[in-house]
Design an enzyme around this catalytic site. Structure first.
Site, PDB file in Angstrom:
ATOM      1  N   ASP A   2       0.892 -25.584  25.107  1.00 25.32           N
ATOM      2  CA  ASP A   2       0.051 -25.714  26.174  1.00 25.32           C
ATOM      3  C   ASP A   2      -0.773 -24.271  26.450  1.00 25.32           C
ATOM      4  O   ASP A   2      -0.185 -23.486  25.848  1.00 25.32           O
ATOM      5  CB  ASP A   2       0.854 -25.964  27.295  1.00 25.32           C
ATOM      6  CG  ASP A   2       1.189 -27.269  27.837  1.00 25.32           C
ATOM      7  OD1 ASP A   2       1.139 -28.053  26.760  1.00 25.32           O
ATOM      8  OD2 ASP A   2       1.900 -27.608  28.740  1.00 25.32           O
ATOM      9  N   HIS A  20      -5.822 -30.046  29.720  1.00 23.66           N
ATOM     10  CA  HIS A  20      -4.825 -29.203  30.524  1.00 23.66           C
ATOM     11  C   HIS A  20      -5.568 -28.800  31.676  1.00 23.66           C
ATOM     12  O   HIS A  20      -5.032 -27.595  32.217  1.00 23.66           O
ATOM     13  CB  HIS A  20      -4.066 -28.027  29.820  1.00 23.66           C
ATOM     14  CG  HIS A  20      -2.741 -27.828  30.177  1.00 23.66           C
ATOM     15  ND1 HIS A  20      -1.861 -28.610  30.647  1.00 23.66           N
ATOM     16  CD2 HIS A  20      -2.172 -26.547  30.608  1.00 23.66           C
ATOM     17  CE1 HIS A  20      -0.888 -28.173  31.063  1.00 23.66           C
ATOM     18  NE2 HIS A  20      -0.881 -26.548  30.864  1.00 23.66           N
ATOM     19  N   HIS A  60      -6.279 -24.365  34.909  1.00 24.21           N
ATOM     20  CA  HIS A  60      -4.761 -24.524  35.099  1.00 24.21           C
ATOM     21  C   HIS A  60      -4.382 -24.596  36.453  1.00 24.21           C
ATOM     22  O   HIS A  60      -3.448 -23.853  36.923  1.00 24.21           O
ATOM     23  CB  HIS A  60      -3.912 -23.351  34.187  1.00 24.21           C
ATOM     24  CG  HIS A  60      -2.533 -23.744  33.953  1.00 24.21           C
ATOM     25  ND1 HIS A  60      -1.579 -23.589  34.963  1.00 24.21           N
ATOM     26  CD2 HIS A  60      -2.111 -24.116  32.742  1.00 24.21           C
ATOM     27  CE1 HIS A  60      -0.589 -23.887  34.315  1.00 24.21           C
ATOM     28  NE2 HIS A  60      -0.894 -24.266  32.664  1.00 24.21           N
ATOM     29  N   HIS A  72       4.184 -23.264  23.845  1.00 25.64           N
ATOM     30  CA  HIS A  72       2.874 -22.390  24.334  1.00 25.64           C
ATOM     31  C   HIS A  72       2.152 -21.575  23.032  1.00 25.64           C
ATOM     32  O   HIS A  72       2.821 -20.913  22.511  1.00 25.64           O
ATOM     33  CB  HIS A  72       2.961 -21.552  25.354  1.00 25.64           C
ATOM     34  CG  HIS A  72       3.518 -22.154  26.532  1.00 25.64           C
ATOM     35  ND1 HIS A  72       5.204 -22.663  26.728  1.00 25.64           N
ATOM     36  CD2 HIS A  72       2.983 -22.706  27.834  1.00 25.64           C
ATOM     37  CE1 HIS A  72       5.419 -23.130  27.876  1.00 25.64           C
ATOM     38  NE2 HIS A  72       4.087 -23.353  28.741  1.00 25.64           N
TER      39      HIS A  72
END
Length: 687
Positions: free
Chosen positions: A66, A117, A121, A219
């Site tokens: 991510d 995503h 964010h 991540h």
């Protein structure tokens, strides 16, 4: 500046900081969520009004990453995956994609899966429907421009396992499904954002009990991901040794891929968007670096000004004590339609403690200026009437009619103290001195605009003149209060109409003719400053344009020797740097301050701006102290920096455009009010 502001908007929105998934992740009750979703697998498909949940098959691992792409860590993670022939699924933000399109293209070339995503964010459960749509469309636009694809695979920021869904997030999930998105959740959270160590990350990624499949969360951006890289180097071989296979989320739902190529229109729209982000990033980096350099120079200059002003206030007379200058001098006052203020000016000259011949040159006035002067019946006042020919010509007429070898010049709206002329002419005891500048002050400072100009005169003009005086490169004898040796004027070619700033022009010409220029801080004069923004604009436009003209006219002084070269290599660069270039860049401070408040760290921005203001306040306070002025007007300094400086910037821009076009302006007279009121002035004091 409009271009810079637009660039900053693009840069700000595409680089706005966000909190990582760790800040919002947490278990929540699965209220209002269908049981087959909350108890189901980590992939949810709600498209076409169907509710499907896909579990991860046994001995199957999907590595998901991510918050990227990151130009440092994403390529390193990709290299580890490629080395072990393990596919990865990267959920990218639109911000990072637009800024690092080459990283996304590299992932696709290696066969890795790309998911959405959001753009910045944001927690979609707190956003309006239009804001959610904007987040999605901008991300797809960034993907189209970066890699020519759109993706229907998505992971909502701050999401976790399906069991953590609540009513709000499920509502968003259904809306995303209506838009065609397949949603990805997780089975295993490594908490690598905490940087617990590569061993802990590896242990957290391994399914329990052994043999169960898992979608693993890691991540590739948001900080130092070196531990994630090291963990992958151990995790992948270890799981392969246990019989696990690595795959993508598309494989879990039974399709080859969840991305598709975009059409020509979307492709070029995305490329334009990505190009705009690239340009904005480059411009902002350049502007920031330029501003850092300029800011450092300005702060250094403030420090130098304070040091030199202190030295100037304590210095001893040059060449030791000289015999005082007591012989009579001539004072020339050029006037054009100055009936409002001429009487006050002439009376102040007539009250001089030093013997003076007063010459008023009426340059074609049609308001009775000359008649008023005659009606005063003052001794030693000669009134010359002549057709209008401009200020330089009027000054030259007065100089030629002068009976004495020292000529004091002043504007018709200026009032002298009785001691001004006597103090102003003392440096002429040195035969090398060709001209002397006095200390001009704002005489009409009761209103806000007058206070702003008062601060500018004391802080800017007079601190600068102290510095220039010590460096022997004073660029301007102010028209409001100056004195010249008649011989020096003739050597320099007399006053010229080549520029709008005849005072700056003649000062530079005197330097090039080999004469010294001095500044006397206690030779005080009070002049009438513009009373309206319109009048201020006209005055400063003429000053700025005239200064540019004079600087260009005397540019060859840079290569000359002796006093001319000293002025050319000291005075001209300082003039260009701090009276032309630096003011042009000054608005960037305010624009970047707004940028920092909106997109950056507001507290740090406020502290930085306050620091700059504090430095200016210190300089201003010291300048006021040296000039014996009350500090009370300095309350207007912050507002001056916000409003007044912008006006001066716009004036300078107009002057630059005029200079580029080569347009010549006539002598412009300002509207006078005649309300110059010299305050009681103690002698300027030292620090």
């Amino acid at each position: 500046m409009a271009f810079v502001a637009s660039v900053l908007l693009v840069e700000g929105y595409t680089t706005r900081g966000f909190t990582g998934d760790q800040e919002g992740r947490g278990a929540r009750a699965a209220t209002g969520v269908p049981r087959r979703i909350s108890d189901g697998g980590p992939v949810v498909d709600t498209t076409d009004d169907r509710l499907r949940s896909y579990r991860t098959p046994d001995r199957t691992i999907v590595l998901t990453f991510d918050d990227g792409p990151d130009p440092t860590w994403t390529p390193r993670i990709r290299a580890v995956l490629d080395h072990h022939h393990a596919p990865g699924t990267f959920f990218v933000t639109g911000q990072q994609t637009a800024r690092h399109p080459e990283v996304v293209r590299g992932l696709i070339r290696s066969g890795h899966e790309i998911g959405v995503h959001t753009f910045s964010h944001r927690d979609l459960t707190t956003q309006s429907a239009s804001a959610v749509d904007r987040e999605l469309s901008l991300t797809q636009l960034a993907l189209a421009g970066a890699a020519g694809i759109n993706s229907s695979l998505m992971r909502m920021p701050y999401s976790s396992t399906p069991s953590a869904l609540d009513a709000a997030s499920w509502s968003v999930a259904r809306r995303l499904g209506d838009k065609g998105y397949v949603l990805a959740f997780i089975d295993r959270d490594t908490h690598d954002w905490r940087r617990p160590g590569a061993r802990a990350i590896t242990d957290a990624a391994i399914p329990s009990p052994s043999g169960r499949g898992a979608v693993v969360l890691l991540h590739d951006a948001g900080g130092d991901r070196s531990q994630t890289v090291e963990a992958l180097k151990t995790l992948i071989p270890q799981l392969k040794a246990r019989g696990y296979r690595f795959t993508t989320l598309a494989d879990l739902v039974g399709t080859d891929r969840l991305s598709s190529p975009v059409g020509t229109t979307d492709l070029w729209g995305g490329r334009v968007f990505v190009a705009a982000v690239t340009v904005s990033s480059t411009v902002v980096s350049t502007v920031s670096m330029l501003l850092l350099v300029v800011g450092s120079l300005v702060l250094a200059r403030c420090g130098v000004l304070l040091v030199l002003a202190h030295h100037h206030a304590h210095r001893r007379p040059r060449n030791g004590p000289l015999r005082p200058v007591t012989r009579p001098v001539s004072a020339v006052v050029p006037a054009y339609n100055e009936s409002v203020c001429i009487a006050k000016t002439l009376r102040s000259l007539a009250a001089s403690e030093h013997p003076v011949e007063i010459i008023l040159v009426d340059d074609g006035s049609h308001d009775g200026t000359a008649d008023i002067a005659d009606s005063l019946a003052l001794e030693n006042v000669t009134v010359i009437r002549r057709p209008n020919g401009g200020k330089p010509s009027a000054l030259n007429t007065g100089v030629r009619r002068a009976s004495h070898g020292i000529v004091v010049t002043l504007d018709a709206d200026t009032v002298f103290a009785p001691s001004t002329i006597g103090r102003l002419v003392q440096p002429f005891a040195d035969p090398r001195v060709g001209a002397v500048a006095g200390n001009a002050k704002v005489g009409n400072r009761r209103r806000l605009l007058g206070r702003w100009q008062h601060i500018e005169y004391v802080m800017g003009f007079n601190l600068d003149r102290r510095m220039y005086d010590l460096l022997h490169c004073l660029p301007t004898i102010p028209g409001a209060v100056g004195a010249f040796r008649a011989e020096a004027l003739r050597d320099a070619g007399m006053m010229s109409a080549d520029t709008l700033a005849e005072d700056t022009d003649i000062t530079m010409a005197l330097h090039r003719a080999g004469w010294e220029i001095r500044y006397v801080q206690d030779a005080l004069a009070w002049t009438e400053a513009p009373g309206t923004l319109r009048e201020l604009w006209r005055q400063r436009y003429r000053w700025s344009y005239g200064t540019m003209q004079a600087t260009w006219k005397h540019r060859h002084a840079l290569l000359e020797r002796g006093p001319a070269g000293r002025f050319g290599r000291r005075g001209l660069p300082l003039l260009v740097a701090f009276q032309i270039l630096t003011p042009l860049l000054a608005p960037l401070i305010d624009i970047l301050a707004v940028y920092g408040l909106v997109f950056g760290r507001p507290l740090a921005t406020v502290l930085a701006w306050s620091g700059v203001l504090a430095v200016q306040a210190v300089c201003a306070a010291y300048a006021f102290h040296l000039d014996g002025e009350s500090l009370r007007p300095l309350w207007a300094l912050p507002l001056q920096q916000i409003v007044y400086r912008q006006v001066m910037y716009l004036v300078l821009v107009q002057a630059c455009l005029t200079a580029v076009n080569g347009y010549r302006l006539p002598w412009q007279r300002l509207k006078r009010s005649g309300d110059v009121m010299p305050p009681p002035q103690p002698a300027p004091r030292g620090p």
